[in-house]
Design an enzyme around this catalytic site. Structure first.
Site, PDB file in Angstrom:
ATOM      1  N   SER A  61       0.796  -1.240   0.000  1.00 25.20           N
ATOM      2  CA  SER A  61       0.000   0.000   0.000  1.00 25.20           C
ATOM      3  C   SER A  61       0.822   1.280   0.000  1.00 25.20           C
ATOM      4  O   SER A  61       0.262   2.366  -0.204  1.00 25.20           O
ATOM      5  CB  SER A  61      -0.931   0.015   1.203  1.00 25.20           C
ATOM      6  OG  SER A  61      -2.008  -0.841   0.959  1.00 25.20           O
ATOM      7  N   LYS A  64       0.491   3.562  -2.885  1.00 21.30           N
ATOM      8  CA  LYS A  64      -0.699   4.396  -3.141  1.00 21.30           C
ATOM      9  C   LYS A  64      -0.404   5.902  -3.255  1.00 21.30           C
ATOM     10  O   LYS A  64      -0.849   6.531  -4.220  1.00 21.30           O
ATOM     11  CB  LYS A  64      -1.770   4.103  -2.087  1.00 21.30           C
ATOM     12  CG  LYS A  64      -2.340   2.684  -2.237  1.00 21.30           C
ATOM     13  CD  LYS A  64      -3.204   2.267  -1.045  1.00 21.30           C
ATOM     14  CE  LYS A  64      -3.772   0.871  -1.249  1.00 21.30           C
ATOM     15  NZ  LYS A  64      -4.430   0.351  -0.039  1.00 21.30           N
ATOM     16  N   TYR A 189      -2.793  -2.290 -10.435  1.00 23.22           N
ATOM     17  CA  TYR A 189      -2.820  -2.243  -8.973  1.00 23.22           C
ATOM     18  C   TYR A 189      -2.037  -3.417  -8.362  1.00 23.22           C
ATOM     19  O   TYR A 189      -1.196  -3.224  -7.477  1.00 23.22           O
ATOM     20  CB  TYR A 189      -4.274  -2.233  -8.470  1.00 23.22           C
ATOM     21  CG  TYR A 189      -4.354  -2.265  -6.968  1.00 23.22           C
ATOM     22  CD1 TYR A 189      -4.035  -1.143  -6.207  1.00 23.22           C
ATOM     23  CD2 TYR A 189      -4.718  -3.431  -6.295  1.00 23.22           C
ATOM     24  CE1 TYR A 189      -4.071  -1.170  -4.830  1.00 23.22           C
ATOM     25  CE2 TYR A 189      -4.765  -3.465  -4.905  1.00 23.22           C
ATOM     26  CZ  TYR A 189      -4.438  -2.335  -4.181  1.00 23.22           C
ATOM     27  OH  TYR A 189      -4.463  -2.377  -2.807  1.00 23.22           O
ATOM     28  N   TYR A 240      -4.313   3.882   7.729  1.00 21.11           N
ATOM     29  CA  TYR A 240      -5.670   3.320   7.725  1.00 21.11           C
ATOM     30  C   TYR A 240      -6.466   3.750   8.946  1.00 21.11           C
ATOM     31  O   TYR A 240      -6.362   4.889   9.364  1.00 21.11           O
ATOM     32  CB  TYR A 240      -5.611   1.789   7.618  1.00 21.11           C
ATOM     33  CG  TYR A 240      -4.859   1.375   6.407  1.00 21.11           C
ATOM     34  CD1 TYR A 240      -5.356   1.663   5.152  1.00 21.11           C
ATOM     35  CD2 TYR A 240      -3.633   0.752   6.507  1.00 21.11           C
ATOM     36  CE1 TYR A 240      -4.656   1.321   4.018  1.00 21.11           C
ATOM     37  CE2 TYR A 240      -2.924   0.406   5.377  1.00 21.11           C
ATOM     38  CZ  TYR A 240      -3.452   0.693   4.136  1.00 21.11           C
ATOM     39  OH  TYR A 240      -2.750   0.375   3.031  1.00 21.11           O
ATOM     40  N   VAL A 258       1.264  -3.819   3.894  1.00 24.89           N
ATOM     41  CA  VAL A 258       1.239  -5.117   4.582  1.00 24.89           C
ATOM     42  C   VAL A 258       2.520  -5.934   4.375  1.00 24.89           C
ATOM     43  O   VAL A 258       2.707  -6.959   5.009  1.00 24.89           O
ATOM     44  CB  VAL A 258       0.008  -5.979   4.196  1.00 24.89           C
ATOM     45  CG1 VAL A 258      -1.273  -5.357   4.702  1.00 24.89           C
ATOM     46  CG2 VAL A 258      -0.058  -6.229   2.700  1.00 24.89           C
TER      47      VAL A 258
END
Ligand code: DON
Length: 305
Positions: A61, A64, A189, A240, A258
């Site tokens: 992530s 992103k 992605y 998050y 992760v």
């Protein structure tokens, strides 16, 4: 400072025991949960590292905010934020529920999976391959590492197990928010999540952001405003549903993945890369957060001080 970093790694290593590595694909579950490393690079280019700072892991992530910057270059701020919001969700990174029930009718922000998939649909190129290659080239440019590559085993795993992401992408297509080919967007992605980096690469990207979008050579890659958008979303949504607590305890704009990485930016001062694949329940590096907490406290690095 080097002794301080060694001390931080040694003092926090035991915390790795309290979390667990991501286990949804074999390529991630085989990670060593006791790994912990850090790299910091300050404004003058002084690079210091300690622990497992050269171990490769997938960016996940942390990709992103990077792809967001490329989408902003490609499409401009107005277009990008017409299709994805700027608000934290308070939900898990892979949550679906607000996509339909939220008042916004678009993903809440580019740091959750739905928003990041939407961002992937905005990357320019004539084919999926060209679009992804532009993403990879952008990551290579801002990490100043031309050797970044995909971990193919993890990419295959992401693709095979990514049905939750697939469902969100098709929902976005149904809403008219994704206009292109959904499988092509998902492939970008899954591939961007599977790019391998080290804590050193993350520290370099951190420094790029700390300098407002400028490489160590002085070359400007993105406007200061684009870099600020990335840093702001990292501060508000980057950890998050742990972003609020992290802002109080650490207060350094950061993005987790992760794979165990955390990219952190001390604006105007320093880039920090942390690696520790043992995760807390929210999917953030458990010992990595403790390391950053100690650094922030020691050097008064919170942007809210
Ligand atoms: O999309 C996914 O579910 C994975 N590639 C995980 C992304 C990620 O790092 C979320 N986490 N903290």
């Amino acid at each position: 400072m080097k002794n301080f970093l060694d001390g931080i790694i040694n003092r926090n290593k035991y915390i790795c025991e309290n979390g667990k590595v991501a286990d949804y694909i074999p390529g991630l579950s085989s990670a060593n949960k006791n790994h912990l490393g850090i790299c910091v690079i300050d404004n003058d280019g002084t690079l210091l590292k300690s622990g497992d700072s050269e171990v490769k892991f997938t960016i996940q992530s942390i990709s992103k905010p990077l792809t967001l910057m490329l989408a902003l270059l490609d499409r401009g701020e107005k277009y990008v934020f017409s299709k994805v919001g700027m608000e934290p969700t308070g939900d898990a990174f892979n949550s679906i529920r607000k996509l339909e029930t939220g008042r916004m009718r678009k993903p809440f922000n580019p740091m959750i999976n739905a928003g990041a998939i939407e961002i992937c649909s905005m990357i320019k190129g004539h084919s999926g391959e060209e679009k992804f290659n532009r993403v990879l080239d952008f990551f290579r440019l801002i990490s100043e590492n031309p050797n970044l590559e995909i971990n193919d085993e993890i990419y295959q795993g992401e693709k095979e197990t990514g049905n939750r992401n697939r469902s969100m992408a098709y929902f976005l297509k149904g809403e008219g928010l994704i206009t292109g080919d959904v499988e092509e967007v998902l492939d970008i992605y899954f591939k961007q999540c599977s790019i391998e980096v080290t804590a050193v690469d993350l520290a370099k990207i951190g420094l790029f952001l700390a300098k407002g979008g400028v490489l160590s050579s002085g070359e400007r890659v993105v406007s200061e405003h684009i870099a600020t958008i990335a840093k702001t979303l990292m501060a508000t949504c980057g950890m998050y549903d742990g972003s609020g607590e992290f802002a109080i305890k650490v207060g350094i704009p950061s993005k987790s993945g992760v794979g165990g990485g955390i990219l952190s930016v001390v604006p105007g001062k320093m880039g920090i890369g942390v690696f520790g694949p043992s995760l807390d329940q929210k999917g953030n590096s458990i010992a990595g957060i403790a390391v950053l907490e100690e650094i922030a406290e020691n050097f008064k690095f919170s942007i809210f001080n």
